[in-house]
Design an enzyme around this catalytic site. Structure first.
Site, PDB file in Angstrom:
ATOM      1  N   HIS A  15       0.853  -1.176   0.000  1.00  0.00           N
ATOM      2  CA  HIS A  15       0.000   0.000   0.000  1.00  0.00           C
ATOM      3  C   HIS A  15       0.899   1.241   0.000  1.00  0.00           C
ATOM      4  O   HIS A  15       2.102   1.124  -0.214  1.00  0.00           O
ATOM      5  CB  HIS A  15      -0.953  -0.087   1.196  1.00  0.00           C
ATOM      6  CG  HIS A  15      -1.913   1.048   1.240  1.00  0.00           C
ATOM      7  ND1 HIS A  15      -2.683   1.414   0.160  1.00  0.00           N
ATOM      8  CD2 HIS A  15      -2.225   1.934   2.220  1.00  0.00           C
ATOM      9  CE1 HIS A  15      -3.418   2.460   0.496  1.00  0.00           C
ATOM     10  NE2 HIS A  15      -3.156   2.793   1.728  1.00  0.00           N
ATOM     11  N   ALA A  16       0.333   2.391   0.263  1.00  0.00           N
ATOM     12  CA  ALA A  16       1.020   3.659   0.012  1.00  0.00           C
ATOM     13  C   ALA A  16       2.484   3.707   0.471  1.00  0.00           C
ATOM     14  O   ALA A  16       3.392   3.877  -0.345  1.00  0.00           O
ATOM     15  CB  ALA A  16       0.233   4.793   0.651  1.00  0.00           C
TER      16      ALA A  16
END
Lengths: 87, 153
Positions: A15-16
Site C-alpha cells: 500500500h502507500a
C-alpha cells in the site's frame, strides 16, 4: 532475463508507504524491474501507482523480473527489501 | 499545465512536512500537502480531480487522469481500522468527476481510536513541485481549488 520470487512482508501489503519505499529502492537500483502477482500482467516496479494498483497483500508471493548484467544481484536485494516486515 | 486540485473535504491546509509520518513528511510517497479535517462524523470525501479511480481502499484512494496521480490518504495508520467507519461510493476503474463523492468517513471515530486524522494528499510518481494556491494553515471548504503540480525540468 533474471527472475526471483519474494513474499510481501509489509503488514498492510504494498500500500502507500511500503509501495513508495519499494518503488524508491527499485529506482535507486537503476534497473528496469517488473513485478507481477500470480495472475497479473507484470507492471513497472519503480512506479508507486503501479505497485498500489497491483495490490499485493501481506504474504502474497510476487515475481520480480529484470534484464541486464547485474540483474541477479539487484533482484536478490529487492527480494530482501520486500521480505523485511518494516519495509 | 496540470489540472488544479480541489479540496476533497473541508479542513485546514498544512504543509506535508508537518505530517507525523516520516515517509509522507519527507516526500517519499510524493510531493504534496495535507489537510486536517474538521472534527465530525459522516464527512464526505470528494475526488480532487476528474479521472479514473486507479485504486480505492476504505481509508485511501488514488485518482489518475493519465498525467497526474493523486493519492488521498484518510488519516495516518488507518489501514489498521480495516475499513470500519468508512463507506465507499466508487470502485476501482470508475471514471469520476472532480467533486464526485468517493468515501464517507468519521474523523471523530478515527480520533477516538487514538489515530491522527491528518490526511496526506500527494502526487504519486512525481518529482514536481506542489504549489499551494491557498495559504497554508488556513481553512478551506470542500471544492476549493487548493493546489497545482508544477513539473520540474
Amino acid at each position: 532475463m533474471a527472475t526471483i520470487q519474494a513474499t510481501v512482508a509489509a503488514a498492510e501489503g504494498l500500500h502507500a508507504r511500503p509501495a513508495a519505499m519499494f518503488a524508491k529502492a527499485v529506482s535507486e537500483s537503476g534497473a528496469d524491474v517488473q513485478i507481477a502477482t500470480g495472475d497479473s500482467e507484470p507492471v513497472n516496479a519503480a512506479s508507486t501507482l503501479s505497485l498500489m494498483t497491483l495490490g499485493a497483500q501481506c504474504g502474497d508471493v510476487v515475481t520480480l523480473t529484470c534484464e541486464g548484467d547485474n540483474a541477479d544481484n539487484i533482484l536478490t536485494k529487492l527480494k530482501e527489501h520486500l521480505e523485511q516486515s518494516n519495509s | 499545465m496540470t489540472p488544479a486540485l480541489k479540496a476533497p473535504f473541508a479542513g485546514t491546509l498544512i504543509p506535508l512536512e508537518e505530517v507525523a509520518d516520516p515517509v509522507f513528511s519527507q516526500g517519499l510517497v510524493g510531493p504534496g500537502f495535507a489537510l486536517k479535517p474538521r472534527d465530525g462524523e459522516d464527512v464526505d470525501v470528494f475526488s480532487p480531480i476528474a479521472g479514473k479511480v486507479a485504486k480505492i481502499h476504505p481509508h485511501a484512494f488514488v485518482v489518475s487522469d493519465g498525467m497526474i496521480n493523486v493519492l488521498v490518504h484518510l488519516g495516518l495508520d488507518t489501514v489498521t481500522l480495516k475499513g470500519e467507519g468508512f463507506t465507499l461510493f466508487a470502485e476501482q476503474g470508475d471514471s469520476v468527476d472532480a467533486g464526485q463523492l468517493l468515501i464517507r468517513w468519521s474523523p471523530r471515530a478515527v480520533r477516538a481510536a487514538g489515530m491522527d486524522t491528518t490526511c496526506p494528499i500527494v502526487f504519486l510518481d512525481s518529482t514536481g513541485n506542489v504549489e499551494t494556491l491557498i495559504d497554508l494553515q488556513t481553512d478551506v471548504e470542500a471544492g476549493d481549488v487548493v493546489a497545482r503540480l508544477s513539473p520540474t525540468n
